[in-house]
Design a protein around this motif. Structure first.
Motif, PDB file in Angstrom:
ATOM      1  N   UNK A   1       0.844  -1.210   0.000  1.00  0.00           N
ATOM      2  CA  UNK A   1       0.000   0.000   0.000  1.00  0.00           C
ATOM      3  C   UNK A   1       0.870   1.249   0.000  1.00  0.00           C
ATOM      4  N   UNK A   2       1.869   1.275   0.863  1.00  0.00           N
ATOM      5  CA  UNK A   2       2.738   2.457   0.942  1.00  0.00           C
ATOM      6  C   UNK A   2       3.586   2.569  -0.323  1.00  0.00           C
ATOM      7  N   UNK A   3       4.027   1.440  -0.853  1.00  0.00           N
ATOM      8  CA  UNK A   3       4.838   1.499  -2.078  1.00  0.00           C
ATOM      9  C   UNK A   3       4.028   2.042  -3.250  1.00  0.00           C
ATOM     10  N   UNK A   4       2.735   1.732  -3.269  1.00  0.00           N
ATOM     11  CA  UNK A   4       1.906   2.192  -4.394  1.00  0.00           C
ATOM     12  C   UNK A   4       1.835   3.721  -4.454  1.00  0.00           C
ATOM     13  N   UNK A   5       1.816   4.351  -3.285  1.00  0.00           N
ATOM     14  CA  UNK A   5       1.709   5.816  -3.262  1.00  0.00           C
ATOM     15  C   UNK A   5       3.091   6.458  -3.111  1.00  0.00           C
ATOM     16  N   UNK A   6       4.057   5.872  -3.762  1.00  0.00           N
ATOM     17  CA  UNK A   6       5.417   6.399  -3.747  1.00  0.00           C
ATOM     18  C   UNK A   6       5.938   6.340  -5.180  1.00  0.00           C
ATOM     19  N   UNK A   7       7.043   7.027  -5.411  1.00  0.00           N
ATOM     20  CA  UNK A   7       7.615   7.008  -6.760  1.00  0.00           C
ATOM     21  C   UNK A   7       8.510   5.778  -6.905  1.00  0.00           C
ATOM     22  N   UNK A   8       8.409   5.133  -8.061  1.00  0.00           N
ATOM     23  CA  UNK A   8       9.291   4.014  -8.362  1.00  0.00           C
ATOM     24  C   UNK A   8      10.267   4.504  -9.441  1.00  0.00           C
ATOM     25  N   UNK A   9      11.406   5.051  -8.985  1.00  0.00           N
ATOM     26  CA  UNK A   9      12.329   5.729  -9.907  1.00  0.00           C
ATOM     27  C   UNK A   9      12.808   4.815 -11.031  1.00  0.00           C
ATOM     28  N   UNK A  10      13.163   3.593 -10.657  1.00  0.00           N
ATOM     29  CA  UNK A  10      13.693   2.675 -11.662  1.00  0.00           C
ATOM     30  C   UNK A  10      12.693   2.446 -12.783  1.00  0.00           C
ATOM     31  N   UNK A  11      11.455   2.168 -12.370  1.00  0.00           N
ATOM     32  CA  UNK A  11      10.387   1.903 -13.345  1.00  0.00           C
ATOM     33  C   UNK A  11      10.148   3.141 -14.213  1.00  0.00           C
ATOM     34  N   UNK A  12      10.096   4.299 -13.573  1.00  0.00           N
ATOM     35  CA  UNK A  12       9.787   5.513 -14.330  1.00  0.00           C
ATOM     36  C   UNK A  12      10.909   5.839 -15.316  1.00  0.00           C
ATOM     37  N   UNK A  13      12.139   5.577 -14.891  1.00  0.00           N
ATOM     38  CA  UNK A  13      13.274   5.795 -15.784  1.00  0.00           C
ATOM     39  C   UNK A  13      13.160   4.855 -16.993  1.00  0.00           C
ATOM     40  N   UNK A  14      12.773   3.623 -16.703  1.00  0.00           N
ATOM     41  CA  UNK A  14      12.675   2.598 -17.733  1.00  0.00           C
ATOM     42  C   UNK A  14      11.647   2.954 -18.816  1.00  0.00           C
ATOM     43  N   UNK A  15      10.505   3.521 -18.405  1.00  0.00           N
ATOM     44  CA  UNK A  15       9.449   3.767 -19.408  1.00  0.00           C
ATOM     45  C   UNK A  15       9.413   5.220 -19.878  1.00  0.00           C
ATOM     46  N   UNK A  16      10.356   6.043 -19.392  1.00  0.00           N
ATOM     47  CA  UNK A  16      10.372   7.457 -19.801  1.00  0.00           C
ATOM     48  C   UNK A  16      10.457   7.556 -21.319  1.00  0.00           C
ATOM     49  N   UNK A  17       9.618   8.404 -21.881  1.00  0.00           N
ATOM     50  CA  UNK A  17       9.658   8.631 -23.324  1.00  0.00           C
ATOM     51  C   UNK A  17       8.862   7.621 -24.130  1.00  0.00           C
ATOM     52  N   UNK A  18       8.289   6.599 -23.483  1.00  0.00           N
ATOM     53  CA  UNK A  18       7.468   5.629 -24.220  1.00  0.00           C
ATOM     54  C   UNK A  18       5.989   5.945 -23.983  1.00  0.00           C
ATOM     55  N   UNK A  19       5.108   5.294 -24.751  1.00  0.00           N
ATOM     56  CA  UNK A  19       3.678   5.583 -24.571  1.00  0.00           C
ATOM     57  C   UNK A  19       3.125   4.958 -23.286  1.00  0.00           C
ATOM     58  N   UNK A  20       3.953   4.184 -22.605  1.00  0.00           N
ATOM     59  CA  UNK A  20       3.495   3.600 -21.321  1.00  0.00           C
ATOM     60  C   UNK A  20       3.467   4.642 -20.211  1.00  0.00           C
ATOM     61  N   UNK A  21       4.183   5.739 -20.426  1.00  0.00           N
ATOM     62  CA  UNK A  21       4.241   6.777 -19.390  1.00  0.00           C
ATOM     63  C   UNK A  21       2.849   7.223 -18.955  1.00  0.00           C
ATOM     64  N   UNK A  22       1.927   7.281 -19.910  1.00  0.00           N
ATOM     65  CA  UNK A  22       0.593   7.800 -19.574  1.00  0.00           C
ATOM     66  C   UNK A  22      -0.162   6.884 -18.609  1.00  0.00           C
TER      67      UNK A  22
END
Ligand code: UTP
Length: 278
Positions: A66-87
């Motif tokens: 629950x707490x992880x869900x409402x936090x930033x996952x930097x690795x994941x966000x870095x991985x999908x940055x610039x792709x259409x998955x970002x949305x």
């Protein structure tokens, strides 16, 4: 609704979720997705729509997701940055950017009333909302909590959302009785936790949306364990209804899905998918 007098919402999420075993063995039921979004996020979004931005979550063992869900996952966000998955992360980013989240653990599962009392430290001395995230509420024009905040502005007392249930299902709910003071609004005079149909004072059941005034904490402290040897919020609310400032039951506009049960969860998934509501 930025002028809401209610800023904090409490999410009791420490229960075992036994109706959804084995899934809930190691995963909180509030993280179960309806289509692609976890139940708890629907609840948080409903609270935001009602003008709240302080989300207080009662957790227990095995609930870290629950707490992880409402936090930033930097690795994941870095991985999908610039792709259409970002949305796909836009909604949750909006939630994280606009709310604060606080957590406390209920060490022993002594009931919903006890879980709410555990939240006192996160809420303080102010009126607050309570959402049981496994009750998923759909209302096309105005969310259920938002409807209740409007009523609170007028009546300044505790309010519980209610709905009519079949008589043979009263044993699953807190059931109220009282006087209808305006259409759909009942001044509560009696309340029983999970009565058999023969003992139920009506077929009006409390569902998982509450607005509570902070005097409820002292009342819960003085409430002995009731049904199933658990501290029941229903018992505390009956005290508040009969000896305190009064409690209103509100027949909300919308549809509720009991996502803590397998059939309710399946109905919700179908409804949200087919109506593009996720
Ligand atoms: P439920 O009656 O749905 O119980 O609790 P449960 O354990 O979650 O689910 P089942 O019945 O075993 O499948 C109502 C709400 O109160 C919370 C639960 O997390 C749920 O949101 N709760 C209940 C607590 O936080 N602590 C408790 O001690 C009891």
């Amino acid at each position: 609704m930025s002028d809401s007098p209610i800023k904090k919402c409490l999410f009791p999420a420490a229960g075992y979720g036994t109706r959804f075993l084995p899934t809930t063995k190691s995963m909180p039921k509030e993280m179960m997705p309806v289509v692609n979004k976890p139940l708890i996020q629907y609840g948080v979004e409903e609270a935001m729509e009602a003008g709240m931005n302080g989300m207080a979550i009662i957790t227990g063992r095995g609930k870290r997701a629950l707490a992880d869900h409402f936090d930033i996952n930097y690795e994941l966000e870095h991985q999908i940055a610039g792709t259409d998955k970002e949305e796909l992360l836009e909604q949750i980013r909006h939630v994280i950017d606009n709310c604060t989240f606080s957590y406390t653990r209920q060490i022993e599962m002594k009931g919903l009333g006890h879980a709410i009392l555990t939240g006192e430290t996160l809420i303080g001395d102010q009126p607050f909302a309570v959402v049981l995230a496994d009750d998923l509420c759909y209302s096309p024009d105005q969310g259920v909590l938002s409807q209740m905040v409007e009523l609170y502005k007028k009546h300044s007392c505790s309010i519980v959302a209610i709905e009519e249930v079949p008589k043979d299902e009263t044993h699953k709910y807190g059931v109220i009785a009282g006087d209808e003071i305006e259409p759909g609004l009942i001044k509560i005079t009696d309340m029983v936790e999970k009565p058999d149909s023969a003992d139920a004072p009506s077929n009006l059941a409390i569902i998982g949306r509450y607005i509570l005034t902070p005097d409820i904490f002292d009342i819960i402290r003085d409430t002995p364990p009731g049904r199933n040897n658990e501290v029941q919020i229903t018992d505390a609310l009956l005290t508040q209804a009969t000896q305190g400032a009064g409690v209103l039951g509100y027949k909300f506009k919308g549809r509720r899905f009991d996502c803590g049960s397998v059939p309710g969860f399946m109905d919700a998934s179908k409804f949200y998918f087919e109506n593009d509501l996720y």
